[in-house]
Design an enzyme around this catalytic site. Sequence first.
Site, short mmCIF file in Angstrom:
data_model
loop_
_atom_site.label_atom_id
_atom_site.label_comp_id
_atom_site.label_asym_id
_atom_site.label_seq_id
_atom_site.Cartn_x
_atom_site.Cartn_y
_atom_site.Cartn_z
CG ASP A 1 -18.45 -55.64 -112.84
OD1 ASP A 1 -17.28 -55.27 -113.42
OD2 ASP A 1 -18.60 -55.33 -111.63
CE LYS B 1 -12.62 -49.27 -120.44
NZ LYS B 1 -13.60 -50.26 -120.14
CB SER C 1 -12.69 -45.06 -113.67
OG SER C 1 -13.79 -45.57 -114.37
CD GLU D 1 -14.25 -52.92 -121.97
OE1 GLU D 1 -12.95 -53.56 -122.43
OE2 GLU D 1 -14.63 -53.24 -121.15
CB SER E 1 -16.12 -46.42 -119.72
OG SER E 1 -15.14 -45.94 -120.51
N GLY E 2 -18.62 -48.78 -118.76
CA GLY E 2 -19.85 -48.97 -118.03
C GLY E 2 -20.68 -49.36 -119.28
N1 LIG Z 1 -17.96 -65.72 -119.74
C1 LIG Z 1 -17.25 -65.58 -118.75
N2 LIG Z 1 -16.88 -66.52 -117.91
C2 LIG Z 1 -15.91 -66.22 -116.80
N3 LIG Z 1 -15.80 -64.98 -116.38
C3 LIG Z 1 -16.30 -63.98 -116.99
C4 LIG Z 1 -17.09 -64.24 -118.03
N4 LIG Z 1 -17.76 -62.77 -118.33
C5 LIG Z 1 -17.28 -61.88 -117.35
N5 LIG Z 1 -16.21 -62.64 -116.57
C6 LIG Z 1 -15.73 -62.13 -115.38
O1 LIG Z 1 -16.63 -61.36 -114.79
C7 LIG Z 1 -15.87 -60.22 -114.28
C8 LIG Z 1 -16.48 -58.69 -115.08
O2 LIG Z 1 -16.55 -58.62 -116.45
P1 LIG Z 1 -15.74 -57.79 -117.37
O3 LIG Z 1 -15.58 -58.40 -118.74
O4 LIG Z 1 -14.63 -57.08 -116.77
O5 LIG Z 1 -17.01 -56.74 -117.56
P2 LIG Z 1 -17.15 -55.21 -118.13
O6 LIG Z 1 -16.06 -55.09 -119.03
O7 LIG Z 1 -18.46 -55.23 -118.70
O8 LIG Z 1 -17.28 -54.24 -117.01
C9 LIG Z 1 -14.51 -60.17 -114.92
O9 LIG Z 1 -13.77 -60.69 -113.79
C10 LIG Z 1 -14.60 -61.06 -115.74
O10 LIG Z 1 -13.43 -62.11 -116.10
MG LIG Z 2 -14.48 -53.79 -119.43
#
Ligand SMILES: Nc1ncnc2c1ncn2[C@@H]1O[C@H](COP(=O)(O)OP(=O)(O)O)[C@@H](O)[C@H]1O
Ligand SMILES: [Mg+2]
Length: 228
Positions: free
Chosen positions: A13, A38, A42, A117, A119-120
């Site tokens: 996240d 990717k 999960s 990309e 995972s985690g």
């Molecule tokens: N710079 C950003 N601006 C707006 N929302 C973001 C930003 N970075 C992450 N998010 C939001 O935060 C959440 C987690 O980001 P995500 O990219 O899915 O994380 P990861 O891929 O590392 O698990 C998602 O809902 C994503 O849209």
């Molecule tokens: Mg992700």
Amino acid sequence: MGKALFITGTGTDVGKTYVTGLIVRHLRQSGRNAGYYKAALSGAEPDDQGELQPGDAVYVNQMAEIGEKIPHLVSYVYREAVSPHLAARLNHTPIDFSRVEADFRWAREKYDYLTMEGSGGIICPLRWDDQQHVILDDLVKRLDLDALIVADAGLGTINAAVLTIEHLRARAIGIPGVIFNHYHPGNIMEEDNARMIEEITGIPVLAFVQDGDKELDMDPDRLAALYR
Ligand SMILES: Nc1ncnc2c1ncn2[C@@H]1O[C@H](COP(=O)(O)OP(=O)(O)O)[C@@H](O)[C@H]1O
Ligand SMILES: [Mg+2]
């Protein structure tokens, strides 16, 4: 065969998918044939037909206007929002790494700049059963990739980023740099976090992403040069 780059993060996240969307979009807008891959996702939600939707791949495909078929973007999709090794065990569908390698190679043949990309974070078990013990860093090594790190700009990031860098170095995985996410320009702690990570590790913070950013503020040639 195209060039590739692995995107890891300091944790789940942290914004890997969001930043990857910006990266692939930026490369494509600069006229480059850029794609996404990717290995295992999960926490996929089923759609109206009950088909599992790999959210990360769907997002990047749309954000970066790749136009790829979803099954080509991700090899293993699990519903449970747990580490892939556990999701695989619960579903009796362990990851076959020769399939991952084949899917990765297919994408690499098709795209000149392939962004993979993770995972985690970098310590994410992908398979842990009687036959194999495989962690994400093993896969990064097997595919011979360098790892760009997405880190939160805020409190706690010095520890998380430096530990990730130290681990990648211990595994002899190349690190082109760090991208800060959720950055607030003018915030002295976040600015200092970037400086401290650079001074402690010698690894540069290459770009700063703010909440809601739709473009990556980085020279596309410099970005493309991170791929190998
Ligand atoms: N710079 C950003 N601006 C707006 N929302 C973001 C930003 N970075 C992450 N998010 C939001 O935060 C959440 C987690 O980001 P995500 O990219 O899915 O994380 P990861 O891929 O590392 O698990 C998602 O809902 C994503 O849209
Ligand atoms: Mg992700």
